[in-house]
Design a protein around this motif. Structure first.
Motif, PDB file in Angstrom:
ATOM      1  N   ASP A 146       0.848  -1.190   0.000  1.00  0.00           N
ATOM      2  CA  ASP A 146       0.000   0.000   0.000  1.00  0.00           C
ATOM      3  C   ASP A 146       0.883   1.240   0.000  1.00  0.00           C
ATOM      4  OD1 ASP A 146      -2.792  -1.178   0.564  1.00  0.00           O
ATOM      5  OD2 ASP A 146      -1.495  -2.179   1.994  1.00  0.00           O
ATOM      6  N   PHE A 147       2.100   1.055   0.538  1.00  0.00           N
ATOM      7  CA  PHE A 147       3.008   2.197   0.682  1.00  0.00           C
ATOM      8  C   PHE A 147       4.434   1.661   0.592  1.00  0.00           C
ATOM      9  CE2 PHE A 147       5.283   5.286   3.411  1.00  0.00           C
ATOM     10  CZ  PHE A 147       4.897   6.454   2.782  1.00  0.00           C
ATOM     11  N   GLY A 148       5.224   2.176  -0.324  1.00  0.00           N
ATOM     12  CA  GLY A 148       6.576   1.659  -0.476  1.00  0.00           C
ATOM     13  C   GLY A 148       7.621   2.758  -0.353  1.00  0.00           C
ATOM     14  N   VAL A 149       8.742   2.421   0.250  1.00  0.00           N
ATOM     15  CA  VAL A 149       9.844   3.378   0.356  1.00  0.00           C
ATOM     16  C   VAL A 149      11.054   2.742  -0.318  1.00  0.00           C
ATOM     17  CG1 VAL A 149      11.351   4.691   1.904  1.00  0.00           C
ATOM     18  CG2 VAL A 149       8.991   4.182   2.596  1.00  0.00           C
ATOM     19  N   VAL A 150      11.580   3.411  -1.359  1.00  0.00           N
ATOM     20  CA  VAL A 150      12.810   2.930  -1.983  1.00  0.00           C
ATOM     21  C   VAL A 150      13.956   3.586  -1.227  1.00  0.00           C
ATOM     22  CG1 VAL A 150      14.170   2.797  -4.104  1.00  0.00           C
ATOM     23  CG2 VAL A 150      11.669   2.701  -4.223  1.00  0.00           C
ATOM     24  N   GLY A 151      14.689   2.774  -0.496  1.00  0.00           N
ATOM     25  CA  GLY A 151      15.770   3.340   0.298  1.00  0.00           C
ATOM     26  C   GLY A 151      16.451   2.287   1.133  1.00  0.00           C
ATOM     27  N   ASP A 152      17.487   2.737   1.831  1.00  0.00           N
ATOM     28  CA  ASP A 152      18.272   1.829   2.678  1.00  0.00           C
ATOM     29  C   ASP A 152      17.583   1.733   4.047  1.00  0.00           C
ATOM     30  OD1 ASP A 152      20.123   0.610   4.358  1.00  0.00           O
ATOM     31  OD2 ASP A 152      21.841   1.556   3.374  1.00  0.00           O
ATOM     32  N   LEU A 153      17.251   0.517   4.439  1.00  0.00           N
ATOM     33  CA  LEU A 153      16.524   0.353   5.705  1.00  0.00           C
ATOM     34  C   LEU A 153      17.333   0.855   6.893  1.00  0.00           C
ATOM     35  CD1 LEU A 153      17.427  -2.339   7.696  1.00  0.00           C
ATOM     36  CD2 LEU A 153      16.801  -3.511   5.609  1.00  0.00           C
ATOM     37  N   HIS A 154      18.637   0.848   6.765  1.00  0.00           N
ATOM     38  CA  HIS A 154      19.475   1.266   7.896  1.00  0.00           C
ATOM     39  C   HIS A 154      19.390   2.770   8.142  1.00  0.00           C
ATOM     40  CE1 HIS A 154      21.054  -2.719   8.400  1.00  0.00           C
ATOM     41  NE2 HIS A 154      21.273  -2.774   7.103  1.00  0.00           N
ATOM     42  N   SER A 155      18.884   3.530   7.160  1.00  0.00           N
ATOM     43  CA  SER A 155      18.645   4.949   7.432  1.00  0.00           C
ATOM     44  C   SER A 155      17.150   5.243   7.537  1.00  0.00           C
ATOM     45  CB  SER A 155      19.309   5.840   6.363  1.00  0.00           C
ATOM     46  OG  SER A 155      18.986   5.376   5.083  1.00  0.00           O
ATOM     47  N   VAL A 156      16.327   4.546   6.726  1.00  0.00           N
ATOM     48  CA  VAL A 156      14.879   4.838   6.737  1.00  0.00           C
ATOM     49  C   VAL A 156      14.249   4.434   8.076  1.00  0.00           C
ATOM     50  CG1 VAL A 156      12.649   4.287   5.677  1.00  0.00           C
ATOM     51  CG2 VAL A 156      14.678   4.601   4.230  1.00  0.00           C
ATOM     52  N   LEU A 157      14.560   3.241   8.569  1.00  0.00           N
ATOM     53  CA  LEU A 157      13.895   2.773   9.801  1.00  0.00           C
ATOM     54  C   LEU A 157      14.285   3.606  11.029  1.00  0.00           C
ATOM     55  CD1 LEU A 157      13.639  -1.131   9.585  1.00  0.00           C
ATOM     56  CD2 LEU A 157      12.250   0.619   8.522  1.00  0.00           C
ATOM     57  N   PRO A 158      15.589   3.913  11.233  1.00  0.00           N
ATOM     58  CA  PRO A 158      15.903   4.760  12.405  1.00  0.00           C
ATOM     59  C   PRO A 158      15.222   6.121  12.329  1.00  0.00           C
ATOM     60  CG  PRO A 158      17.883   3.655  11.620  1.00  0.00           C
ATOM     61  CD  PRO A 158      16.806   3.373  10.607  1.00  0.00           C
ATOM     62  N   ALA A 159      15.107   6.683  11.104  1.00  0.00           N
ATOM     63  CA  ALA A 159      14.435   7.988  10.975  1.00  0.00           C
ATOM     64  C   ALA A 159      12.961   7.858  11.356  1.00  0.00           C
ATOM     65  CB  ALA A 159      14.578   8.503   9.542  1.00  0.00           C
ATOM     66  N   ALA A 160      12.327   6.763  10.899  1.00  0.00           N
ATOM     67  CA  ALA A 160      10.909   6.551  11.234  1.00  0.00           C
ATOM     68  C   ALA A 160      10.750   6.346  12.745  1.00  0.00           C
ATOM     69  CB  ALA A 160      10.372   5.337  10.477  1.00  0.00           C
ATOM     70  N   THR A 161      11.668   5.572  13.333  1.00  0.00           N
ATOM     71  CA  THR A 161      11.587   5.298  14.778  1.00  0.00           C
ATOM     72  C   THR A 161      11.707   6.597  15.568  1.00  0.00           C
ATOM     73  OG1 THR A 161      12.634   3.177  14.354  1.00  0.00           O
ATOM     74  CG2 THR A 161      12.599   3.892  16.644  1.00  0.00           C
ATOM     75  N   GLU A 162      12.619   7.455  15.113  1.00  0.00           N
ATOM     76  CA  GLU A 162      12.829   8.732  15.822  1.00  0.00           C
ATOM     77  C   GLU A 162      11.552   9.575  15.798  1.00  0.00           C
ATOM     78  OE1 GLU A 162      16.635  10.570  14.699  1.00  0.00           O
ATOM     79  OE2 GLU A 162      15.650  12.484  15.127  1.00  0.00           O
ATOM     80  N   GLN A 163      10.926   9.634  14.609  1.00  0.00           N
ATOM     81  CA  GLN A 163       9.677  10.407  14.475  1.00  0.00           C
ATOM     82  C   GLN A 163       8.581   9.846  15.375  1.00  0.00           C
ATOM     83  OE1 GLN A 163       8.791  13.102  12.457  1.00  0.00           O
ATOM     84  NE2 GLN A 163      10.974  13.338  12.084  1.00  0.00           N
ATOM     85  N   ILE A 164       8.476   8.514  15.370  1.00  0.00           N
ATOM     86  CA  ILE A 164       7.393   7.883  16.151  1.00  0.00           C
ATOM     87  C   ILE A 164       7.638   8.073  17.649  1.00  0.00           C
ATOM     88  CG2 ILE A 164       6.356   5.628  16.751  1.00  0.00           C
ATOM     89  CD1 ILE A 164       7.045   4.919  13.710  1.00  0.00           C
ATOM     90  N   THR A 165       8.907   7.906  18.054  1.00  0.00           N
ATOM     91  CA  THR A 165       9.225   8.031  19.478  1.00  0.00           C
ATOM     92  C   THR A 165       9.009   9.468  19.954  1.00  0.00           C
ATOM     93  OG1 THR A 165      10.922   6.404  19.022  1.00  0.00           O
ATOM     94  CG2 THR A 165      10.967   7.370  21.206  1.00  0.00           C
ATOM     95  N   ALA A 166       9.229  10.438  19.058  1.00  0.00           N
ATOM     96  CA  ALA A 166       9.089  11.845  19.434  1.00  0.00           C
ATOM     97  C   ALA A 166       7.629  12.230  19.677  1.00  0.00           C
ATOM     98  CB  ALA A 166       9.694  12.720  18.349  1.00  0.00           C
ATOM     99  N   ARG A 167       6.677  11.405  19.170  1.00  0.00           N
ATOM    100  CA  ARG A 167       5.251  11.766  19.297  1.00  0.00           C
ATOM    101  C   ARG A 167       4.699  11.479  20.664  1.00  0.00           C
ATOM    102  NH1 ARG A 167       2.725  10.499  13.349  1.00  0.00           N
ATOM    103  NH2 ARG A 167       4.245  11.803  12.328  1.00  0.00           N
TER     104      ARG A 167
END
Ligand code: FAD
Length: 315
Positions: free
Chosen positions: A294-315
């Motif tokens: 439904d939603f795809g990200v073309v990128g390196d998981l080693h940078s995409v996932l930590p960025a997503a985690t940071e955003q989620i944790t900040a909420r």
């Protein structure tokens, strides 16, 4: 409207989420009635819990005579309640134990049995995902009381008050049902994360992690999710086989499935493609997993996932 029996799945009286999902399905088919087989001291709490999710009636069966044995006595209990209540259907969670109870019950009631439904609608008409997820089958039972095992996450639990009228049911357990005894049982070590097949969110990693599952684990923890893995990751020894999702692993159907560094081989899809929303992170834009997301990200998981985690944790 006829009763629809739901076998309560619980651990020492604590009702597990799949039971609430079954009650939501039962409501589509008739009047939800829960069957609680457990300790007398646990019954009131369990009955209250299932009533909050729509159980109009709760059959309480004291398990003093049952708990030392495997599944056969539970099938006898359901057989006796079914004889008394003539339900429109009997719903059981698709666990190993649930499926064994359902199979034994179907033989006793001479009823048709459908296992591993991912949806059940009025009829009852079930939906199953078969042949490694290549086909979706709609089926219905044509003989006797429909007995259906339903996979966790097939429906959203609905908080809707039911009467929760308790009926103590005195079941008679035959000697034939007491032939397999439990000699020891140990609770599994808890990871603190939800059970993989029941989790509302699953974050999975594949060969693309290169063996570093930290980004997967951290994202999972920020979301309260379970962690899964592809066979390539399991075969590499990065996670135990209990984490494997797919044809030769577990089948999950969460509200949200996040696949990171997983190519999307057919054998992997077989275990996750009924997920409600699928998100993939892969550095190859041609990866087959992107065909079903439904939603795809073309990128390196080693940078995409930590960025997503940071955003989620900040909420
Ligand atoms: P790969 O196919 O190697 O894919 C890795 C992906 O990671 C690639 O798409 C790559 O682009 C991407 N990637 C690499 N580095 C990064 C990065 N830094 N960031 C983001 N993306 C990156 N497989 C299962 O999963 N479950 C099963 O139950 C299962 N059962 C099987 C049963 C049989 C009989 C057979 C024959 C096979 C089975 N398989 C199963 C294996 C299956 O065919 C695939 O080999 C396996 O799913 C591949 O795992 P993968 O996607 O992790 O690895």
């Amino acid at each position: 409207m006829s009763e629809v029996l739901v076998l309560v799945d619980h651990v020492d009286g604590a009702v597990r989420k799949p039971t609430y999902e079954l009650l939501a399905i039962a409501k589509r088919l008739g009047t939800p009635s829960a069957v609680f087989i457990g300790g007398a001291a646990q019954a009131a709490g369990a009955a209250e819990a299932v009533a909050k999710f729509g159980a109009e009636k709760v059959y309480v069966v004291d398990d003093t005579e049952i708990k030392g044995y495997l599944v056969a006595p539970k099938a006898e209990v359901l057989q006796q309640i079914a004889a008394a209540a003539s339900p429109a259907a009997i719903l059981i969670t698709s666990s190993a134990e649930g499926k064994e109870i359902a199979g034994r019950l179907a033989v006793k009631l001479e009823s048709g049995l459908i296992t591993d439904a991912v949806d059940v609608q009025a009829g009852p008409v079930t939906t199953q995902s078969v042949f490694a997820g290549n086909f979706t089958v709609q089926a219905k039972v044509t003989q006797g009381t429909p007995i259906i095992t339903v996979k966790p996450n097939a429906a959203a639990p609905e908080e809707t008050a039911g009467a929760g009228a308790v009926e103590n049911f005195a079941a008679t357990i035959s000697d034939a049902a007491k032939k397999a005894q439990i000699v020891a049982s140990q609770p599994r070590e808890s990871s603190g994360r939800p059970e993989l097949t029941e989790a509302a969110i699953v974050v999975s990693g594949g060969r693309g992690t290169g063996g570093n599952f930290d980004p997967i684990d951290n994202l999972a923890d920020s979301l309260g999710a379970a962690v899964g893995a592809s066979r390539a990751a399991v075969d590499s020894g990065w996670k135990p086989h209990t984490f494997q999702i797919g044809q030769t692993g577990k089948t999950v159907s969460p509200q949200l499935y996040i696949a990171a560094g997983i190519s999307g081989a057919i054998q992997h899809r077989a275990g996750m493609q009924t997920s409600k929303t699928i998100v993939a992170i892969n550095k190859d834009e041609e990866a087959p997993i992107f065909e079903l997301v439904d939603f795809g990200v073309v990128g390196d998981l080693h940078s995409v996932l930590p960025a997503a985690t940071e955003q989620i944790t900040a909420r």
